[in-house]
Scaffold this active site. Structure first.
Site, PDB file in Angstrom:
ATOM      1  N   HIS A  18       0.904  -1.206  -0.081  1.00 42.01           N
ATOM      2  CA  HIS A  18       0.093  -0.004   0.117  1.00 42.01           C
ATOM      3  C   HIS A  18       0.797   1.434   0.034  1.00 42.01           C
ATOM      4  O   HIS A  18       0.770   2.359  -0.805  1.00 42.01           O
ATOM      5  CB  HIS A  18      -0.773   0.089   1.151  1.00 42.01           C
ATOM      6  CG  HIS A  18      -1.852  -1.032   1.400  1.00 42.01           C
ATOM      7  ND1 HIS A  18      -2.157  -1.793   2.374  1.00 42.01           N
ATOM      8  CD2 HIS A  18      -2.900  -1.273   0.332  1.00 42.01           C
ATOM      9  CE1 HIS A  18      -3.141  -2.638   2.371  1.00 42.01           C
ATOM     10  NE2 HIS A  18      -3.570  -2.534   1.191  1.00 42.01           N
ATOM     11  N   LYS A  42     -14.141  -9.649   5.398  1.00 42.43           N
ATOM     12  CA  LYS A  42     -12.752  -9.983   5.332  1.00 42.43           C
ATOM     13  C   LYS A  42     -12.053 -10.361   6.891  1.00 42.43           C
ATOM     14  O   LYS A  42     -10.811 -10.552   7.295  1.00 42.43           O
ATOM     15  CB  LYS A  42     -11.612  -8.926   4.907  1.00 42.43           C
ATOM     16  CG  LYS A  42     -11.685  -8.768   3.210  1.00 42.43           C
ATOM     17  CD  LYS A  42     -10.661  -7.801   2.929  1.00 42.43           C
ATOM     18  CE  LYS A  42     -10.614  -8.093   1.610  1.00 42.43           C
ATOM     19  NZ  LYS A  42      -9.510  -7.152   0.683  1.00 42.43           N
ATOM     20  N   ARG A  91      -1.759  -6.311  -8.273  1.00 48.72           N
ATOM     21  CA  ARG A  91      -0.616  -6.969  -8.032  1.00 48.72           C
ATOM     22  C   ARG A  91      -0.559  -8.357  -9.070  1.00 48.72           C
ATOM     23  O   ARG A  91       0.447  -8.688  -9.396  1.00 48.72           O
ATOM     24  CB  ARG A  91      -0.654  -7.743  -6.576  1.00 48.72           C
ATOM     25  CG  ARG A  91      -0.577  -6.888  -5.378  1.00 48.72           C
ATOM     26  CD  ARG A  91      -1.232  -7.256  -4.254  1.00 48.72           C
ATOM     27  NE  ARG A  91      -2.534  -7.428  -4.186  1.00 48.72           N
ATOM     28  CZ  ARG A  91      -3.130  -7.674  -3.120  1.00 48.72           C
ATOM     29  NH1 ARG A  91      -2.696  -8.101  -1.858  1.00 48.72           N
ATOM     30  NH2 ARG A  91      -4.523  -7.810  -3.215  1.00 48.72           N
ATOM     31  N   SER A 129      -2.742  -7.884   2.838  1.00 50.16           N
ATOM     32  CA  SER A 129      -3.074  -7.691   4.039  1.00 50.16           C
ATOM     33  C   SER A 129      -3.648  -8.877   4.848  1.00 50.16           C
ATOM     34  O   SER A 129      -3.717  -9.339   5.849  1.00 50.16           O
ATOM     35  CB  SER A 129      -4.288  -6.664   4.290  1.00 50.16           C
ATOM     36  OG  SER A 129      -3.561  -5.263   3.860  1.00 50.16           O
TER      37      SER A 129
HETATM   38  P1  ADP Z   1      -9.783  -3.863  -0.310  1.00 52.26           P
HETATM   39  O1  ADP Z   1     -10.348  -4.458   0.735  1.00 52.26           O
HETATM   40  O2  ADP Z   1     -10.676  -2.484  -1.003  1.00 52.26           O
HETATM   41  O3  ADP Z   1      -9.188  -4.858  -1.506  1.00 52.26           O
HETATM   42  P2  ADP Z   1      -7.207  -3.519   0.609  1.00 52.26           P
HETATM   43  O4  ADP Z   1      -6.831  -2.594   1.626  1.00 52.26           O
HETATM   44  O5  ADP Z   1      -6.976  -4.725   0.715  1.00 52.26           O
HETATM   45  O6  ADP Z   1      -8.673  -3.172   0.350  1.00 52.26           O
HETATM   46  O7  ADP Z   1      -6.220  -2.849  -0.672  1.00 52.26           O
HETATM   47  C1  ADP Z   1      -6.677  -1.519  -1.132  1.00 52.26           C
HETATM   48  C2  ADP Z   1      -6.098  -1.470  -2.619  1.00 52.26           C
HETATM   49  O8  ADP Z   1      -4.722  -1.580  -2.616  1.00 52.26           O
HETATM   50  C3  ADP Z   1      -6.563  -2.505  -3.546  1.00 52.26           C
HETATM   51  O9  ADP Z   1      -6.499  -1.834  -4.811  1.00 52.26           O
HETATM   52  C4  ADP Z   1      -5.461  -3.530  -3.560  1.00 52.26           C
HETATM   53  O10 ADP Z   1      -5.530  -4.345  -4.679  1.00 52.26           O
HETATM   54  C5  ADP Z   1      -4.309  -2.674  -3.344  1.00 52.26           C
HETATM   55  N1  ADP Z   1      -3.126  -3.614  -2.818  1.00 52.26           N
HETATM   56  C6  ADP Z   1      -3.168  -4.186  -1.540  1.00 52.26           C
HETATM   57  N2  ADP Z   1      -1.946  -4.747  -1.671  1.00 52.26           N
HETATM   58  C7  ADP Z   1      -1.164  -4.349  -2.327  1.00 52.26           C
HETATM   59  C8  ADP Z   1       0.162  -4.613  -2.547  1.00 52.26           C
HETATM   60  N3  ADP Z   1       0.939  -5.524  -1.951  1.00 52.26           N
HETATM   61  N4  ADP Z   1       0.831  -3.764  -3.722  1.00 52.26           N
HETATM   62  C9  ADP Z   1      -0.068  -3.067  -4.450  1.00 52.26           C
HETATM   63  N5  ADP Z   1      -1.536  -2.859  -4.287  1.00 52.26           N
HETATM   64  C10 ADP Z   1      -1.926  -3.532  -3.083  1.00 52.26           C
END
Ligand code: ADP
Length: 156
Positions: A18, A42, A91, A129
Site C-alpha cells: 500500500h 474479510k 498485484r 493484508s
Molecule cells: P480492499 O479491501 O478494498 O481490497 P485493501 O486494503 O486490501 O482493500 O487494498 C486496497 C488497494 O490496495 C486495492 O486496490 C488492492 O489491490 C491494493 N493492494 C493491496 N495490497 C497491495 C500490494 N501489495 N501492492 C499493491 N497494491 C496493493
C-alpha cells in the site's frame, strides 16, 4: 481537471505494498485522499479507528496525503471530495479480474469517475493484508511486509 485522487481500501493493516502505491501517487498528484472503509467479509483484525490512526502515522511524511474514513458508495465519496479519480493497486491477474469488475460497475454508477491502476515495485507484489492478518493470528513475523508503525501497534 482535478489533481486529486482517492485511494480506497480496508488497510487492515496498511502494508509496504500500500505504502509503495501511496508514494507513487503522492509524487504524481497534487492531493491524495486515502479513504478507509470496513470490509466485514474479510474478518477485521483492527478496528477502523486503529487502521486510520496507523495509516495517518505512516503517511505523516507526505504533506499532500490525507486520510479519511468512508462509508457508503465509493463513487459518492469521490464526488463529495471534489475528485473524479480512483486509484487501485494491481498485484496480479486475480486483482485485475476483481478490479475490472469493480471499476466497470463504478463507471456505470458514475461515468465521470475514472479508475486508475498502479503496479507496486516487484518486491511488494506478493504482499497481502489478508496473509498478514493470518500470520499475525498465528504469531508469525510480519516485519518484512508492514511499516514499522504497524509492528509497534501490534506489539509483534
Ligand atoms: P480492499 O479491501 O478494498 O481490497 P485493501 O486494503 O486490501 O482493500 O487494498 C486496497 C488497494 O490496495 C486495492 O486496490 C488492492 O489491490 C491494493 N493492494 C493491496 N495490497 C497491495 C500490494 N501489495 N501492492 C499493491 N497494491 C496493493
Amino acid at each position: 481537471m482535478t489533481q486529486t485522487i482517492v485511494y480506497p481500501g480496508t488497510f487492515d493493516p496498511i502494508t509496504l505494498g500500500h505504502l509503495d502505491i501511496i508514494e507513487r501517487a503522492a509524487s504524481r498528484f497534487e492531493r491524495v485522499i486515502i479513504a478507509i472503509g470496513t470490509n466485514e467479509v474479510k474478518q477485521p483484525l483492527l478496528p477502523e479507528t486503529d487502521r486510520i490512526h496507523l495509516v495517518k502515522q505512516v503517511v505523516a511524511p507526505f504533506n499532500n496525503v490525507e486520510v479519511q474514513a468512508f462509508k457508503g458508495l465509493l463513487v459518492d465519496f469521490v464526488r463529495q471530495a471534489g475528485a473524479s479519480l480512483v486509484l487501485r493497486g494491481l498485484r496480479n491477474g486475480n486483482d485485475f479480474d476483481f478490479e475490472q469488475q469493480l471499476a466497470n460497475m463504478n463507471r456505470t454508477l458514475a461515468p465521470t469517475v475514472e479508475t486508475l491502476f498502479m503496479l507496486p515495485s516487484l518486491e511488494y507484489q506478493s504482499i497481502s493484508s489478508t496473509q498478514v492478518r493470518a500470520i499475525v493470528r498465528l504469531g508469525g513475523d510480519i516485519s518484512a511486509f508492514v511499516p514499522k508503525a504497524v509492528l509497534a501497534a501490534l506489539e509483534v
